[in-house]
Scaffold this motif. Sequence first.
Motif, PDB file in Angstrom:
ATOM      1  N   LEU A   2       0.808  -1.222   0.000  1.00  0.00           N
ATOM      2  CA  LEU A   2       0.000   0.000   0.000  1.00  0.00           C
ATOM      3  C   LEU A   2       0.842   1.274   0.000  1.00  0.00           C
ATOM      4  CD1 LEU A   2      -2.731  -1.022   2.591  1.00  0.00           C
ATOM      5  CD2 LEU A   2      -2.950  -0.940   0.108  1.00  0.00           C
ATOM      6  N   ARG A   3       2.169   1.136  -0.098  1.00  0.00           N
ATOM      7  CA  ARG A   3       3.030   2.298   0.052  1.00  0.00           C
ATOM      8  C   ARG A   3       2.814   3.349  -1.036  1.00  0.00           C
ATOM      9  NH1 ARG A   3       5.522  -1.704  -2.461  1.00  0.00           N
ATOM     10  NH2 ARG A   3       6.964  -1.296  -4.161  1.00  0.00           N
ATOM     11  N   ARG A   4       2.262   2.955  -2.199  1.00  0.00           N
ATOM     12  CA  ARG A   4       2.060   3.914  -3.282  1.00  0.00           C
ATOM     13  C   ARG A   4       0.661   4.526  -3.270  1.00  0.00           C
ATOM     14  NH1 ARG A   4       6.032   4.174  -6.932  1.00  0.00           N
ATOM     15  NH2 ARG A   4       7.557   2.479  -7.039  1.00  0.00           N
ATOM     16  N   ILE A   5      -0.254   3.963  -2.485  1.00  0.00           N
ATOM     17  CA  ILE A   5      -1.623   4.497  -2.411  1.00  0.00           C
ATOM     18  C   ILE A   5      -1.816   5.300  -1.130  1.00  0.00           C
ATOM     19  CG2 ILE A   5      -4.075   3.926  -2.395  1.00  0.00           C
ATOM     20  CD1 ILE A   5      -2.653   3.393  -5.032  1.00  0.00           C
ATOM     21  N   ILE A   6      -1.442   4.712   0.011  1.00  0.00           N
ATOM     22  CA  ILE A   6      -1.539   5.426   1.284  1.00  0.00           C
ATOM     23  C   ILE A   6      -0.241   6.210   1.452  1.00  0.00           C
ATOM     24  CG2 ILE A   6      -2.034   5.227   3.739  1.00  0.00           C
ATOM     25  CD1 ILE A   6      -4.243   4.240   1.902  1.00  0.00           C
ATOM     26  N   THR A   7      -0.161   7.311   0.759  1.00  0.00           N
ATOM     27  CA  THR A   7       1.043   8.136   0.701  1.00  0.00           C
ATOM     28  C   THR A   7       0.992   9.224   1.776  1.00  0.00           C
ATOM     29  OG1 THR A   7       0.029   9.675  -0.853  1.00  0.00           O
ATOM     30  CG2 THR A   7       1.145   7.743  -1.783  1.00  0.00           C
ATOM     31  N   PRO A   8       2.113   9.932   1.984  1.00  0.00           N
ATOM     32  CA  PRO A   8       2.071  11.073   2.911  1.00  0.00           C
ATOM     33  C   PRO A   8       1.030  12.116   2.519  1.00  0.00           C
ATOM     34  CG  PRO A   8       4.345  10.467   2.462  1.00  0.00           C
ATOM     35  CD  PRO A   8       3.493   9.636   1.542  1.00  0.00           C
ATOM     36  N   VAL A   9       0.756  12.275   1.227  1.00  0.00           N
ATOM     37  CA  VAL A   9      -0.265  13.232   0.798  1.00  0.00           C
ATOM     38  C   VAL A   9      -1.637  12.810   1.308  1.00  0.00           C
ATOM     39  CG1 VAL A   9      -1.526  14.089  -1.226  1.00  0.00           C
ATOM     40  CG2 VAL A   9       0.970  14.066  -1.221  1.00  0.00           C
ATOM     41  N   VAL A  10      -1.960  11.527   1.194  1.00  0.00           N
ATOM     42  CA  VAL A  10      -3.266  11.036   1.649  1.00  0.00           C
ATOM     43  C   VAL A  10      -3.381  11.120   3.165  1.00  0.00           C
ATOM     44  CG1 VAL A  10      -4.756   9.001   1.792  1.00  0.00           C
ATOM     45  CG2 VAL A  10      -3.584   9.537  -0.350  1.00  0.00           C
ATOM     46  N   SER A  11      -2.374  10.612   3.888  1.00  0.00           N
ATOM     47  CA  SER A  11      -2.459  10.609   5.349  1.00  0.00           C
ATOM     48  C   SER A  11      -2.418  12.032   5.905  1.00  0.00           C
ATOM     49  CB  SER A  11      -1.328   9.774   5.942  1.00  0.00           C
ATOM     50  OG  SER A  11      -0.064  10.215   5.481  1.00  0.00           O
ATOM     51  N   GLY A  12      -1.630  12.916   5.304  1.00  0.00           N
ATOM     52  CA  GLY A  12      -1.585  14.305   5.767  1.00  0.00           C
ATOM     53  C   GLY A  12      -2.903  15.021   5.544  1.00  0.00           C
ATOM     54  N   THR A  13      -3.515  14.798   4.388  1.00  0.00           N
ATOM     55  CA  THR A  13      -4.824  15.392   4.124  1.00  0.00           C
ATOM     56  C   THR A  13      -5.866  14.886   5.117  1.00  0.00           C
ATOM     57  OG1 THR A  13      -4.300  15.541   1.753  1.00  0.00           O
ATOM     58  CG2 THR A  13      -6.622  15.693   2.377  1.00  0.00           C
ATOM     59  N   THR A  50       3.152  16.466   7.124  1.00  0.00           N
ATOM     60  CA  THR A  50       3.126  15.139   6.507  1.00  0.00           C
ATOM     61  C   THR A  50       2.988  15.255   5.001  1.00  0.00           C
ATOM     62  OG1 THR A  50       2.078  14.245   8.497  1.00  0.00           O
ATOM     63  CG2 THR A  50       1.950  12.907   6.494  1.00  0.00           C
ATOM     64  N   VAL A  51       2.156  16.179   4.539  1.00  0.00           N
ATOM     65  CA  VAL A  51       1.969  16.383   3.102  1.00  0.00           C
ATOM     66  C   VAL A  51       3.265  16.832   2.448  1.00  0.00           C
ATOM     67  CG1 VAL A  51       0.858  17.871   1.396  1.00  0.00           C
ATOM     68  CG2 VAL A  51      -0.510  16.813   3.194  1.00  0.00           C
ATOM     69  N   PHE A  52       3.991  17.734   3.112  1.00  0.00           N
ATOM     70  CA  PHE A  52       5.193  18.312   2.508  1.00  0.00           C
ATOM     71  C   PHE A  52       6.413  17.393   2.602  1.00  0.00           C
ATOM     72  CE2 PHE A  52       2.885  22.352   3.168  1.00  0.00           C
ATOM     73  CZ  PHE A  52       3.001  22.874   1.892  1.00  0.00           C
ATOM     74  N   GLN A  53       6.387  16.375   3.479  1.00  0.00           N
ATOM     75  CA  GLN A  53       7.594  15.585   3.710  1.00  0.00           C
ATOM     76  C   GLN A  53       8.030  14.807   2.475  1.00  0.00           C
ATOM     77  OE1 GLN A  53       6.202  12.867   6.809  1.00  0.00           O
ATOM     78  NE2 GLN A  53       6.412  11.152   5.420  1.00  0.00           N
ATOM     79  N   ASP A  54       7.106  14.496   1.576  1.00  0.00           N
ATOM     80  CA  ASP A  54       7.450  13.718   0.386  1.00  0.00           C
ATOM     81  C   ASP A  54       7.563  14.599  -0.856  1.00  0.00           C
ATOM     82  OD1 ASP A  54       8.128  11.218  -0.604  1.00  0.00           O
ATOM     83  OD2 ASP A  54       6.128  10.867  -1.407  1.00  0.00           O
ATOM     84  N   GLY A  55       7.582  15.909  -0.655  1.00  0.00           N
ATOM     85  CA  GLY A  55       7.622  16.827  -1.801  1.00  0.00           C
ATOM     86  C   GLY A  55       6.218  17.108  -2.304  1.00  0.00           C
ATOM     87  N   LEU A  56       5.977  18.323  -2.749  1.00  0.00           N
ATOM     88  CA  LEU A  56       4.636  18.708  -3.179  1.00  0.00           C
ATOM     89  C   LEU A  56       4.723  19.330  -4.571  1.00  0.00           C
ATOM     90  CD1 LEU A  56       1.710  18.726  -2.071  1.00  0.00           C
ATOM     91  CD2 LEU A  56       2.083  21.098  -1.415  1.00  0.00           C
ATOM     92  N   ASP A  57       4.498  18.484  -5.595  1.00  0.00           N
ATOM     93  CA  ASP A  57       4.466  19.011  -6.946  1.00  0.00           C
ATOM     94  C   ASP A  57       3.035  19.423  -7.300  1.00  0.00           C
ATOM     95  OD1 ASP A  57       3.082  16.639  -7.453  1.00  0.00           O
ATOM     96  OD2 ASP A  57       4.831  15.618  -8.268  1.00  0.00           O
ATOM     97  N   GLN A  58       2.837  19.816  -8.558  1.00  0.00           N
ATOM     98  CA  GLN A  58       1.536  20.336  -8.962  1.00  0.00           C
ATOM     99  C   GLN A  58       0.437  19.288  -8.815  1.00  0.00           C
ATOM    100  OE1 GLN A  58       1.432  21.738 -12.993  1.00  0.00           O
ATOM    101  NE2 GLN A  58      -0.653  22.517 -12.860  1.00  0.00           N
ATOM    102  N   ARG A  59       0.729  18.032  -9.162  1.00  0.00           N
ATOM    103  CA  ARG A  59      -0.300  16.988  -9.088  1.00  0.00           C
ATOM    104  C   ARG A  59      -0.686  16.678  -7.642  1.00  0.00           C
ATOM    105  NH1 ARG A  59       2.683  12.508 -12.630  1.00  0.00           N
ATOM    106  NH2 ARG A  59       4.349  13.318 -11.312  1.00  0.00           N
ATOM    107  N   LYS A  60       0.311  16.586  -6.769  1.00  0.00           N
ATOM    108  CA  LYS A  60       0.009  16.320  -5.366  1.00  0.00           C
ATOM    109  C   LYS A  60      -0.735  17.478  -4.733  1.00  0.00           C
ATOM    110  CE  LYS A  60       4.038  13.295  -4.753  1.00  0.00           C
ATOM    111  NZ  LYS A  60       5.344  13.141  -4.062  1.00  0.00           N
ATOM    112  N   ALA A  61      -0.356  18.710  -5.113  1.00  0.00           N
ATOM    113  CA  ALA A  61      -1.066  19.876  -4.587  1.00  0.00           C
ATOM    114  C   ALA A  61      -2.530  19.857  -4.996  1.00  0.00           C
ATOM    115  CB  ALA A  61      -0.390  21.160  -5.076  1.00  0.00           C
TER     116      ALA A  61
END
Length: 577
Positions: free
Chosen positions: A129-140, A374-385
């Motif tokens: 699940l490392r590619r689906i439950i990402t820092p972006v998802v958990s941080g949000t 948590t969202v920013f720890q993995d980098g925040l590009d345009q798609r993740k934003a």
Amino acid sequence: MSVNEHIRYEPDDACPPPVSIGVALQGVVISLANTVLFVTITFRAGGQSEHYLAWAVFSALVIGGAITALQAGRVRRLGAGHVLMTGAGPHFIAISVLALKEGGLSMLASLIVASSLIPFALAAWLPLLRRIITPVVSGTALMLIAVTVMSIAFDRLKEVPEGTPLSAGLSVAAVTIGVATVLAMRATGVWRFWAPLIGIASGCAAAAYLGLYDVQPVIQAPYFAMPDIAAWPGLDLRPSAEFWALLPVFAIVSLVTAVKTSGDGVVIQQISRVRPRAIDFRLVQGSVNTNGVGALLSGIAGTPPTVVYTPSCVSLINLTGVAARSVGYAIGIILFGLAFLPKAATILLTIPTPVMGAFLLMIMGLLFVEGMRTVFQDGLDQRKALVVGVALAIGVSIENQHIFADLLGGTWGASLDNGMTVGVLAAILLTSFMELTSPRRRRLAVELDISALPEIDAFLHGLASKIGWNDASAERLRAAGEEALSSLLQLGGTYATDNAPQLILVARPDNGTVEMEFLAVFEEENIEDQLAYLSEQVEVPEESEVSFRLLRHYASSVRHRKYHGIDIVTVQVDGLR
């Protein structure tokens, strides 16, 4: 490699008992306050009696103490092997109040028991699940939980005795937040560590001055008492429609909490050693499994599920320099004992509601910021934003709007009218869409043996040709693959040809780079630790170090994650122009 110079005792060090107990007492005060306050807020907001509240606090302290001690150890696949203070948290407050209003205590207990299976599943499937439950998802998700609970916390500020002006509650809340914030911002040393409790004490003093604080329950409370088992609500073994409607909400919050616990397991490993090592994800899985046990026991007892008090753990270790596991054992034992001393808990139970509401507002603000980090720890590009923005917009907008209740009815619409649920689902769906539409991964399965090198080399050569890399870039990619295999074989030892473990190589090109993942089973050593060790040594390599040095030369990054049953080594190679 970074160095935590303030650490005096690492997790496995023998810490003198007086030091362990002294540090543990500081942790107990924080854990006790957090547990009692969050349990009180949950059940008072749900309209439950003081009789049941006493049982809930007792259960939460017993379970929190047991899980804190278990987290400090390592028993099969349980335990983080580090100091992780646990107890009731704020994550389930909003949905617990909803469940209490819809179906009562028994349904709430059954929902917690059912959702407690989520952490065990996440721990087992963490590598997948490392590619689906990402820092972006958990941080949000953390940000949405904070926004959801903030409205409940603000309502507590207005709860004052009949005949008392509303301004009294707001004044008490202002004192609580003001004192705690000023101390947290300007105080140093131990005073900063005690800032939340000093803020609560100041709020109580202001409440007493305005006639909002009744100390009689503290005076009347016994010093020692056994729990009243009759208050136990039991489990609802005949699930109703309301149960099935709220189960998805509890499952999502359990998933978010489990993901947060996995992050807590990473953080505590990073700050507990003088020279941080590569993260051992087997310990992370152990911490998630242990918190699942805590959630299961909490559901059976009918009290809010346990969470890890990460900020308090980090502060305690940073201030004292003590990360020895003996501190975790001591905290657990002391919390367990305090459960049988009602007067200690009653002091916290009598805290006026506006003070608790102000404290909860502060905690939710910090939780929102933690979500941002948590969202920013993995980098925040345009798609993740875009994922974060859309999920937050949907979740915040739909909260308490009763849109789905009008469409589907109050029972089934309750879960979809929860902004956190819909927002997290949106984040997961958008992340899954990005993963599915990303460049196609190519996969090769071979034996973990040097005889597999020609197949791996041909596989990488063909990949480089398909993506149009020049000869220099292709050679760099093939060399990195060869040295990665050699390094893995050195760590994994020598295997008989008919008994060698399987090695799966997954490669994905993206924007001028190729990410290779090697999935296999190894011994205790970690490639990241080997590379960090080499960076500190003089450049006179031994023969056994050559592959590690060459891998460091060819790859732009190397990450080695050790899980139970599988290791994942990720090697990223940049193309040359």
